[in-house]
Write an enzyme that holds these catalytic residues in place. Structure first.
Site, short mmCIF file in Angstrom:
data_model
loop_
_atom_site.label_atom_id
_atom_site.label_comp_id
_atom_site.label_asym_id
_atom_site.label_seq_id
_atom_site.Cartn_x
_atom_site.Cartn_y
_atom_site.Cartn_z
NE ARG A 295 -4.92 -25.10 -5.17
CZ ARG A 295 -4.82 -26.35 -5.61
NH1 ARG A 295 -5.87 -27.16 -5.51
NH2 ARG A 295 -3.72 -26.78 -6.15
CE LYS A 317 -5.20 -4.34 4.16
NZ LYS A 317 -4.40 -3.18 4.64
CD GLU A 359 -5.67 0.58 13.82
OE1 GLU A 359 -6.35 1.27 13.03
OE2 GLU A 359 -4.60 0.05 13.49
CE LYS A 401 -10.52 -2.96 8.44
NZ LYS A 401 -9.35 -3.50 9.17
CD GLU A 411 -4.13 -1.72 1.50
OE1 GLU A 411 -4.27 -1.27 2.65
OE2 GLU A 411 -3.26 -2.55 1.18
NE ARG A 415 -8.93 -3.24 3.60
CZ ARG A 415 -9.29 -4.49 3.79
NH1 ARG A 415 -9.94 -5.16 2.86
NH2 ARG A 415 -9.04 -5.09 4.93
CG ASN A 419 -2.80 1.08 5.31
OD1 ASN A 419 -2.88 0.23 6.18
ND2 ASN A 419 -2.90 0.80 4.03
CG HIS A 422 -1.49 1.70 9.98
ND1 HIS A 422 -2.41 2.61 10.43
CD2 HIS A 422 -1.89 0.48 10.43
CE1 HIS A 422 -3.34 1.97 11.13
NE2 HIS A 422 -3.05 0.69 11.15
CG HIS A 426 3.11 -1.29 9.83
ND1 HIS A 426 2.45 -1.47 8.64
CD2 HIS A 426 2.21 -1.59 10.80
CE1 HIS A 426 1.21 -1.87 8.87
NE2 HIS A 426 1.05 -1.95 10.17
CG HIS A 438 -0.93 -2.19 15.65
ND1 HIS A 438 -0.18 -1.94 14.51
CD2 HIS A 438 -2.22 -1.87 15.33
CE1 HIS A 438 -0.98 -1.51 13.55
NE2 HIS A 438 -2.22 -1.46 14.02
#
Length: 536
Positions: A295, A317, A359, A401, A411, A415, A419, A422, A426, A438
């Site tokens: 956990r 993330k 990026e 970032k 997010e 945040r 993206n 993106h 994606h 990517h």
């Protein structure tokens, strides 16, 4: 040598309590050298001082400080007189020394208040150098030591503030250090930069970690083995290396399951540590494994690709890919730290550096235009792995970032700007079975978003031209013809930003000012795709 946070100052300036607050906020260990001396002798400082005299005490203190500065603790609080001993003072070179400065009268008032409280509890303890007229002695100590303190101090902290405020000031000063970027939030952590992988990682490993599992991407297995050997040098610590599949193939459920199995066989506990060493896929998978095993256990990210340094390893993330899209199964799980070793860039072919720049330039478009100026001036030279300008771009992108993530970990708002580009990216990756890099997909997605904004009347009309020029200057693609818009459109609707069945795009009102816009106009989407070279 691992750089330490060292606190100095006169008695009652708050060194010990501030060090404790820092340790709690930064999830780091700390050492109070006075306490260590008392533990070693089994006697209080006043008794030791009387028995061996000040000269003997300073020699003893020197050895304790030396041990503390070479030990695992990140934060070291020194006795007030420690810096007055030349040999001890010399030990502080290369460390960040914070002088907790207050007026002698302020410190005397504080000392009197404490003495009154201690007297009631019958715990009063007279400091050796404050015996007699304590206020006069405090003034004498201040006059005799202030020049020494100020000469060796890296930063002076106002010790007349509350302890929590002093700790916050030190954290802020650490954040501005040239080799460190802080990510704030409920669990602050450092992103450290340098050229000593073993030293940087060792500096970030929590002292409680007795077992460490390094998850290595195939291109950096030798680095992982060297790191494991270095980390094993700590007594009582076990380190194992597990090699993952390369690239996006690592972000699959069977691979995650194999990491769980390895953690179980290694009998790892919650206080132990997972270190993903590799590119973005490795850091994503490793972070998710740490988030889910027991956990949640600690993870220390060690990105070795430019793409991972400026994006995947920072922000917490984590996740794996699923049959319907990329990164759809995951968790937010901040690391205990991120170690960026610029020398690992030498393991990359030039095309991987170019990919990672997408990026980095994205951070320029959404927040730091200076990144774009550096790219414009450097052009293809920016892809040289030993370029100082490349390192500046990486550092600036990480700052962007970190700033965004510090304000919005989950997010829920700001945040989402990260993206930018993106949504289409994606979709391209999924359509190409994740064989399309990517970063290159993000570059194409940025161009698509620029055209879409212009068509919708958002942002400057000439933004697409500027975007294309900046991307092409460093060798990034600005068009795509591998799949049709008909094939890509349904994949865009699998994007995590879709709300109520409506696509939402990050667009630029101007460079440095992003916004999120719902888009349902199919004609505008198709025209933006056409302008990006995508067939209907």
């Amino acid at each position: 040598m691992t750089r330490k946070i060292v606190l100095i100052g006169l008695p009652t300036s708050g060194k010990s309590k501030t060090a404790g607050l820092l340790a709690q906020a930064l999830h780091a260990d700390w050492v109070d050298t006075d306490l260590v001396i008392e533990q070693r002798f089994g006697k209080k400082i006043p008794w030791i001082f009387r028995e061996i005299g000040e000269d003997g005490f300073r020699c003893l203190e020197y050895q304790v400080v030396k041990d503390a500065l070479s030990g695992p603790a990140r934060i070291v609080s020194l006795g007030g007189g420690a810096p007055t001993f030349p040999a001890t003072r010399n030990l502080l070179a290369g460390h960040t020394v914070y002088y907790l400065k207050a007026s002698p009268d302020f410190l005397s008032d504080r000392q009197e208040q404490r003495s009154q409280k201690s007297a009631k509890k019958k715990t009063a303890q007279v400091r050796p150098l404050l015996a007699g007229d304590a206020r006069q002695r405090m003034r004498e100590l201040y006059d005799g030591r202030k020049d020494i303190y100020e000469k060796i101090a890296s930063v002076v902290i106002d010790a007349e503030k509350k302890r929590q405020e002093m700790a916050a000031d030190i954290i802020a000063a650490e954040s501005s250090a040239g080799d460190t970027v802080w990510v704030q939030g409920a669990k602050p952590y450092r992103v450290v930069f340098g050229e000593d992988l073993a030293g940087e990682v060792a500096d970030l490993v929590p002292a409680r970690a007795r077992k460490i599992l390094i998850l290595a991407a195939p291109p950096v297995v030798s680095l992982a083995e060297e790191l494991a050997q270095n980390l094993t040098s700590v007594e009582g610590r076990e380190v194992k290396v597990m090699v993952l599949p390369d690239g996006e193939a690592a972000k699959q459920l069977p691979v995650l399951s194999s990491v769980w199995d390895a953690a179980a066989a290694f009998e790892m506990e919650r206080g132990d540590l997972i270190i993903p060493l590799g590119g973005g896929a490795t850091t994503d998978l490793g972070g998710f494994a740490a988030a889910t095993w027991l956990r949640g256990m600690d993870v220390l990210q060690v990105p070795t690709t430019l793409l991972a340094m400026v994006d995947a390893a920072i922000g917490g993330k984590t996740g794996i890919d699923w049959t319907t899209g990329k990164n759809l199964v995951g968790a937010f799980h901040p690391p205990v730290g991120v170690a960026v070793d610029f020398t690992t860039l030498q393991t990359l072919p030039r095309e991987n550096v170019i990919e990672g720049l997408a990026e980095a330039l994205k951070c320029g478009f959404i927040r730091d235009p200076e990144i774009l100026e550096i790219a414009r001036e450097a052009g293809s030279d920016l892809t040289a792995v030993d370029s100082p300008r490349l390192r500046e771009v990486i550092f600036r992108a990480v700052q962007v970032k970190a700033a965004v993530v510090s304000e919005d970990l989950y997010e829920s708002g700001l945040r989402e700007y990260l993206n930018y580009g993106h949504t289409l990216a994606h979709a391209i990756e999924k359509a190409e079975d994740f064989r399309f890099p990517h970063g290159l997909a993000v570059a194409i997605g940025i161009v698509f978003a620029a055209h879409l904004g212009a068509l919708l009347g958002i942002g400057p009309r000439d933004l697409p031209r500027t975007v294309v020029e900046r991307l092409e200057a460093v060798g990034l693609p600005t068009t795509y013809s591998g799949k049709t818009f008909t094939e890509l459109k349904p994949l865009m609707y699998a994007d995590k930003k879709v709300r109520g069945g409506e696509l939402r795009f990050v667009l630029l009102e101007e460079i440095g000012r992003p916004t999120v816009v719902p888009v349902s106009a199919t004609d505008a989407l198709q025209e933006a795709a056409r302008l990006t070279g995508i067939e209907p």
